[in-house]
Design a protein around this motif. Structure first.
Motif, PDB file in Angstrom:
ATOM      1  N   PRO A   1      99.217  28.634 -43.510  1.00  7.91           N
ATOM      2  CA  PRO A   1      97.880  29.128 -43.643  1.00  7.91           C
ATOM      3  C   PRO A   1      97.189  29.256 -44.958  1.00  7.91           C
ATOM      4  O   PRO A   1      96.224  28.878 -45.284  1.00  7.91           O
ATOM      5  CB  PRO A   1      97.870  30.173 -42.790  1.00  7.91           C
TER       6      PRO A   1
ATOM      7  N   THR B   1      92.964  29.014 -39.335  1.00  6.05           N
ATOM      8  CA  THR B   1      93.065  28.616 -40.791  1.00  6.05           C
ATOM      9  C   THR B   1      93.281  27.236 -40.936  1.00  6.05           C
ATOM     10  O   THR B   1      92.755  26.320 -41.712  1.00  6.05           O
ATOM     11  CB  THR B   1      93.627  29.292 -42.097  1.00  6.05           C
TER      12      THR B   1
ATOM     13  N   ASP C   1      90.921  25.072 -39.009  1.00  8.87           N
ATOM     14  CA  ASP C   1      89.496  24.882 -39.924  1.00  8.87           C
ATOM     15  C   ASP C   1      89.619  23.706 -40.756  1.00  8.87           C
ATOM     16  O   ASP C   1      88.644  22.913 -40.742  1.00  8.87           O
ATOM     17  CB  ASP C   1      89.330  26.194 -40.446  1.00  8.87           C
TER      18      ASP C   1
ATOM     19  N   ARG D   1      91.245  23.768 -47.817  1.00  3.99           N
ATOM     20  CA  ARG D   1      89.956  23.541 -47.289  1.00  3.99           C
ATOM     21  C   ARG D   1      88.828  24.022 -48.572  1.00  3.99           C
ATOM     22  O   ARG D   1      87.690  23.385 -48.791  1.00  3.99           O
ATOM     23  CB  ARG D   1      89.797  24.797 -46.407  1.00  3.99           C
TER      24      ARG D   1
ATOM     25  N   THR E   1      86.288  30.785 -44.123  1.00  5.61           N
ATOM     26  CA  THR E   1      87.116  31.138 -42.885  1.00  5.61           C
ATOM     27  C   THR E   1      88.528  31.854 -43.666  1.00  5.61           C
ATOM     28  O   THR E   1      89.087  31.380 -44.676  1.00  5.61           O
ATOM     29  CB  THR E   1      87.549  29.771 -42.392  1.00  5.61           C
TER      30      THR E   1
ATOM     31  N   ASN F   1      84.277  33.538 -37.890  1.00  6.85           N
ATOM     32  CA  ASN F   1      84.902  34.821 -38.022  1.00  6.85           C
ATOM     33  C   ASN F   1      83.992  35.951 -37.554  1.00  6.85           C
ATOM     34  O   ASN F   1      82.949  36.040 -37.978  1.00  6.85           O
ATOM     35  CB  ASN F   1      85.823  35.271 -38.920  1.00  6.85           C
TER      36      ASN F   1
ATOM     37  N   TYR G   1      93.904  27.164 -46.374  1.00  3.37           N
ATOM     38  CA  TYR G   1      92.869  27.916 -47.181  1.00  3.37           C
ATOM     39  C   TYR G   1      92.689  27.327 -48.548  1.00  3.37           C
ATOM     40  O   TYR G   1      91.405  27.028 -48.728  1.00  3.37           O
ATOM     41  CB  TYR G   1      93.290  29.322 -47.351  1.00  3.37           C
TER      42      TYR G   1
ATOM     43  N   ILE H   1      92.312  33.693 -44.165  1.00  3.36           N
ATOM     44  CA  ILE H   1      93.592  33.216 -44.119  1.00  3.36           C
ATOM     45  C   ILE H   1      94.377  34.308 -42.874  1.00  3.36           C
ATOM     46  O   ILE H   1      94.299  35.311 -43.255  1.00  3.36           O
ATOM     47  CB  ILE H   1      94.263  33.507 -45.518  1.00  3.36           C
ATOM     48  N   TYR H   2      94.625  33.475 -41.928  1.00  2.00           N
ATOM     49  CA  TYR H   2      95.274  34.050 -40.903  1.00  2.00           C
ATOM     50  C   TYR H   2      96.934  34.071 -41.382  1.00  2.00           C
ATOM     51  O   TYR H   2      97.558  33.099 -40.604  1.00  2.00           O
ATOM     52  CB  TYR H   2      95.055  33.567 -39.484  1.00  2.00           C
TER      53      TYR H   2
END
Ligand code: LCS
Length: 393
Positions: free
Chosen positions: A245, A63, A66, A252, A27, A20, A249, A29-30
């Motif tokens: 998303p 997100t 990823d 991940r 990464t 980003n 997150y 959180i979108y």
């Protein structure tokens, strides 16, 4: 550095590939349902595939991507497809490879609902299934019919801990043009990499070891080839079993510590298995790390470690198991597995209760079977807890 070429632990931390522009270490959180296009032409290009820009979160989101990229890296696959739950992943595979008149051969002892949907929902669409002890390849071979499109395996199986020779089954299946899918939930790619053994598709309930903290429900499918990836992606997107998303997150984040969590849980589990194996009130113990496991040698060859799941039976059967489960204090009496806390449960009355009694017995899910998912607490405390509970039996 090319993250595809670094070691497994480095991949756990650095894979994903969604950088980003603000330089955050993680990464972000979108948390958005939709993405604006730069122009009408750009929007049209995103829809036609000429641009890889994001459109709508059910279809794709940075997100989530990823996590999908990371899981594909860890499993050595072409691409990952994140789903709302493990069952979302299971059904994505079934829906992608089975249609009217098709047949699937499965491990008989597999997670209850993964089998249950094939017995109760898919027959409505003209799909047939056979459930066999897949630890003997002769049973798999015998069950194959001209209309078999998929072989669906769990190894170690939930909850019998039976192990399948993946290389042998993949060879057999491919000689007949059949796809092979493995539910790798019990191992995670840290302990087993089915795609490297010739399997076509791997799936996970990431609710378990991948996230590891018992605070998320999530699933993932990883395909070895672009063709299989595209085939399943379109099914997942249109079934609408996509991940959120925030869920991506959290998953991940949990995934980063996969290897150190499993190392510790496995170390504990080996000691717990040895304790149970010697205990006078225990009738039998099934753990791939014990020489008494019927596929001990295959487990050693195919897995990078025996894992953190054990099945055992108490003398006195279910009644004794009930007393034991009612007397644990540190271990939680709960379904699910693969988290940092020790969990104990009874498959015949819990995770596999919706199967028929005959189906359970045929699959070796006996009424006396108790399943333990060993956590990362101090092993002395886990053993003390089990010892105390067993003293009440
Ligand atoms: N595959 C396996 C091997 C599982 O153990 C589970 C869930 C699933 C798929 C489905 O994943 P979910 O949709 O729950 O994320 N297993 C559970 C169990 O043994 N106890 O509770 C859930």
């Amino acid at each position: 550095m090319d993250v595809k070429k670094v070691g497994f632990n480095s991949k756990l931390i650095h894979s994903g590939g969604i950088k980003n522009e603000k330089g955050s270490a993680v990464t972000p959180i979108y948390q958005t349902s939709t993405f604006s296009f730069k122009s009408a032409q750009h929007g049209a290009q995103c829809f036609s595939g000429e641009s890889d820009g994001y459109i709508y979160t059910r279809i794709g989101n940075p997100t989530i991507a990823d996590l999908e990229n990371t899981m594909a890296d860890l499993e050595n696959g072409f691409g990952g497809i994140a789903t709302a739950s493990g069952m979302g992943a299971v059904n994505t595979v079934y829906m992608s490879y089975l249609g009217q008149g098709d047949h699937v051969v499965c491990t008989d002892s597999m997670y209850g609902p993964s089998r249950g949907v094939l017995e109760t929902i898919y027959p409505k669409f003209g799909i047939e299934s056979s459930f066999v002890d897949s630890s003997d390849i002769a049973n798999v071979e015998k069950a194959i019919r001209p209309n078999t499109k998929l072989i669906y395996l769990e190894t170690p199986a939930n909850p019998t801990m039976n192990i399948v020779d993946l290389e042998a089954v993949a060879k057999l299946a491919h000689s007949k043009g059949i796809k092979v899918c493995v539910d790798n939930t019990f191992c995670s790619p840290y302990l087993q990499k089915p795609l490297d053994l010739g399997v076509d598709i791997v799936l996970h309930s990431m609710t378990k070891f991948i996230n590891g903290h018992a605070d998320i429900v999530a699933g993932m499918v990883v395909a070895k080839t672009e063709e299989d990836y595209k085939k399943m992606r379109v099914i997942m997107v249109n079934m609408g079993c996509n991940m959120d998303p925030h869920q991506a997150y959290m998953t991940r984040r949990g995934l980063k510590t996969l290897s150190i969590r499993i190392d510790k849980a496995q170390k504990n589990c080996i000691k717990v298995a040895e304790f149970l194996n010697k205990h006078p009130k225990i009738d039998w113990v099934k753990y791939p790390g014990l020489k008494s496991h019927p596929q001990y040698e295959l487990a050693k060859k195919q897995m990078n470690g025996p894992g953190a799941m054990i099945s055992f039976g108490l003398k006195g059967g279910y009644k004794s198991g009930e007393i034991m489960m009612n007397n644990v204090e540190l271990a939680l009496l709960a379904v699910s597995l693969g988290g940092i806390e020790t969990l104990i449960q009874h498959p015949a009355s819990m995770t596999h209760s919706k199967l028929t009694k005959e189906g359970r017995e045929q699959a070796g899910i006996t009424d006396d079977l108790v399943r333990l998912s060993v956590g990362i607490e101090d092993v002395e405390d886990i053993i003390k807890d089990l010892e105390k509970a067993l003293s009440k039996v």
